[in-house]
Scaffold this active site. Structure first.
Site, PDB file in Angstrom:
ATOM      1  N   ASP A  42       0.811  -1.014   0.033  1.00  0.00           N
ATOM      2  CA  ASP A  42       0.230  -0.084  -0.075  1.00  0.00           C
ATOM      3  C   ASP A  42       0.925   1.225  -0.034  1.00  0.00           C
ATOM      4  OD1 ASP A  42      -2.293   1.634   0.458  1.00  0.00           O
ATOM      5  OD2 ASP A  42      -3.208   0.005   1.183  1.00  0.00           O
ATOM      6  N   HIS A  78       1.508   1.998  -3.308  1.00  0.00           N
ATOM      7  CA  HIS A  78       0.400   2.837  -3.949  1.00  0.00           C
ATOM      8  C   HIS A  78       0.962   4.449  -3.844  1.00  0.00           C
ATOM      9  CE1 HIS A  78      -2.972   0.070  -2.860  1.00  0.00           C
ATOM     10  NE2 HIS A  78      -2.226  -0.555  -3.671  1.00  0.00           N
TER      11      HIS A  78
END
Length: 500
Positions: A308, A342
């Protein structure tokens, strides 16, 4: 004479070996090597120093711990920390070996030092992690106790050259689209697990129950029995440091966390130096570092490889974050590398308490979904301002080199684009305490090679993104920049080369 020289040589070598395994000395009389990071900043920030830990030293193996990883060493960790605390603090040295354990709670004036070859592995057994009141993704809630935690401690550190492993595969769900065919087959074969919905695997029936009707990771549980029934869903962050002062994380590898990896919250004077923080690319909520509502923080010379966001700045979510009202402020990020993730450097989306006085420089992002990522949404509130970014190199960025998106909905940019999401005209709403504000951000000396899109400015009609300075920016991307609902964007030597 020769015999004497030989004995002296052997003694010297023995002392060298001991010195190599000894925790680093830190004391009030030693020069502060971190002072340089807080000099000549565009905002006022006091000097940040490493915690001073007493020189007392004990070995984990002296307290009945098992170095083979076959039996739990939870009691040994607790006894060792208590023994040091009784002496005023010191260094708990974890020797080479695999040390299986339940939760470890650090106390004031304690250094958890991992020798080279030491692996602390947290046990895959939800019964070892009781439910506690905490904050997760910016909301006040209950979660399983974090594998490694400290609350209200002063002068603590985690140092050395070993590995801390959270056994995250026991806790995390997995999306079919993120793993190989063989990996997916292995997941489906795990007893007790299930494909909750097409393409979405969860590790237990309790996890599935927790997610049904859940509101942003808070289950619809009321009674204690209902909370206990969904424990696996309430997966913890691996390292939780709450309300601590004078903190150092140095040299250690932190990996495979159940949810977020490192989560300092409401901490003051914290240094993260020369660490490797890693999670599998498919790790759900596998953020590497989430610095939340902290003051005076240095994140330097470290590497992040996450499922993430990589380096993320937060300050609570919606009403809970506004009620806390503590911004994340006075932060320096210098000399860091982010691989998969991300976002390389990220602010939000939980920024309801505000974010200010942040310096990011001399960093590189290689293969992240997004390079520089600013995200929020209506309902958050909070002000993000006085952010300075100087000297970032990026390559092979899947989507945007730089994005400001005020419509964050919980998915990565890559997922949103894959579903056909694009900026759209939206209605103008009244400005309230729930309106997020992003302003006064300076970004300069950035190079990005091979991005999907150059830049995205996607503000709110009632509160445009304001006063962003872009200087000496060079981006090679397959699509040009887009600008919507933004004011006072200054460009100097901004060069975007669009490639096919």
């Amino acid at each position: 004479m020769k015999k004497t020289l030989l004995m002296m040589l052997c003694l010297s070598l023995s002392l060298c070996v001991v010195a190599q395994n000894r925790p680093p000395r830190r004391g009030p009389g030693m020069a502060n090597k971190y002072k340089k990071y807080t000099e000549n900043l565009p905002f006022k920030m006091g000097e940040v120093k490493a915690p001073v830990i007493p020189q007392t030293r004990v070995l984990l193996s002296e307290f009945g711990a098992d170095a083979t990883g076959e039996t739990l060493s939870t009691a040994a960790f607790e006894k060792a920390i208590d023994a040091l605390t009784a002496k005023g603090g010191g260094h708990l040295v974890v020797p080479r070996g695999v040390w299986l354990t339940g939760p470890i709670v650090l106390k004031s004036n304690i250094d958890l030092h991992l020798d080279a070859g030491a692996v602390i592995q947290f046990a895959a057994d939800e019964s070892l992690y009781p439910l506690v009141s905490t904050s997760f993704e910016g909301l006040d809630t209950r979660r399983c106790q974090s594998p490694l935690s400290a609350n209200g401690a002063t002068n603590i550190s985690i140092t050395g050259h070993g590995v801390i492993d959270g056994n995250g595969q026991y806790w995390r769900p997995v999306k079919r689209s993120k793993v190989t065919d063989s990996h997916w087959k292995r997941l489906l074969a795990i007893p007790g697990s299930q494909e909750m919905k097409k393409g979405y695997w969860v590790p237990s029936e309790g996890y599935a129950k927790g997610e049904q009707g859940a509101n942003m990771n808070v289950p619809a549980a009321q009674t204690e029995e209902e909370w206990q029934a969904v424990k696996r869903f309430l997966r913890p962050v691996m390292v939780s440091l709450v309300g601590c002062k004078n903190v150092l994380l140095q040299g250690v590898i932190f990996q495979n966390s159940p949810a977020w990896n490192l989560h300092p919250m409401l901490c003051e004077n914290i240094i993260i130096d020369d660490v490797l923080v890693r999670n599998p690319a498919y790790a759900q909520n596998g953020d590497a570092l989430d610095l939340e509502s902290c003051t005076n923080a240095l994140i330097v010379n470290s590497r992040f490889d996450a499922g993430d966001d990589g380096i993320c700045i937060k300050s609570g979510k919606d009403a809970d974050g506004r009620r806390r009202g503590v911004p994340c402020a006075n932060v320096v990020v210098d000399g860091c590398t982010v691989f998969a993730g991300h976002g390389g450097f990220v602010v939000g989306s939980e920024m309801s308490g505000g974010v200010k006085n942040i310096m990011v420089e001399n960093c590189q992002f290689v293969g992240t979904d997004v390079g520089l990522r600013f995200k929020s949404t209506r309902g958050r509130g909070g002000i993000v301002e006085n952010i300075y970014i100087d000297g970032v190199s990026m390559s092979d960025i899947e989507t945007y080199a730089l994005t400001f998106n005020m419509y964050y909905g919980g998915k990565s940019v890559a997922e949103v684009l894959a579903e056909g999401g694009q900026p759209q005209e939206v209605d103008k709403l009244p400005v309230t305490e729930e309106t997020p504000i992003f302003r006064n951000i300076d970004i300069r000396n950035v190079v990005c090679h091979n991005a999907g899109m150059a830049m995205e400015f996607n503000g709110l009609p009632e509160m445009p993104i304001k006063d962003i300075n872009l200087q000496n920016i060079n981006i090679t991307a397959r699509q040009d920049a887009t600008f919507q609902y933004c004011e006072g964007i200054k460009k100097q030597d901004v060069n975007i080369k669009v490639t096919k």
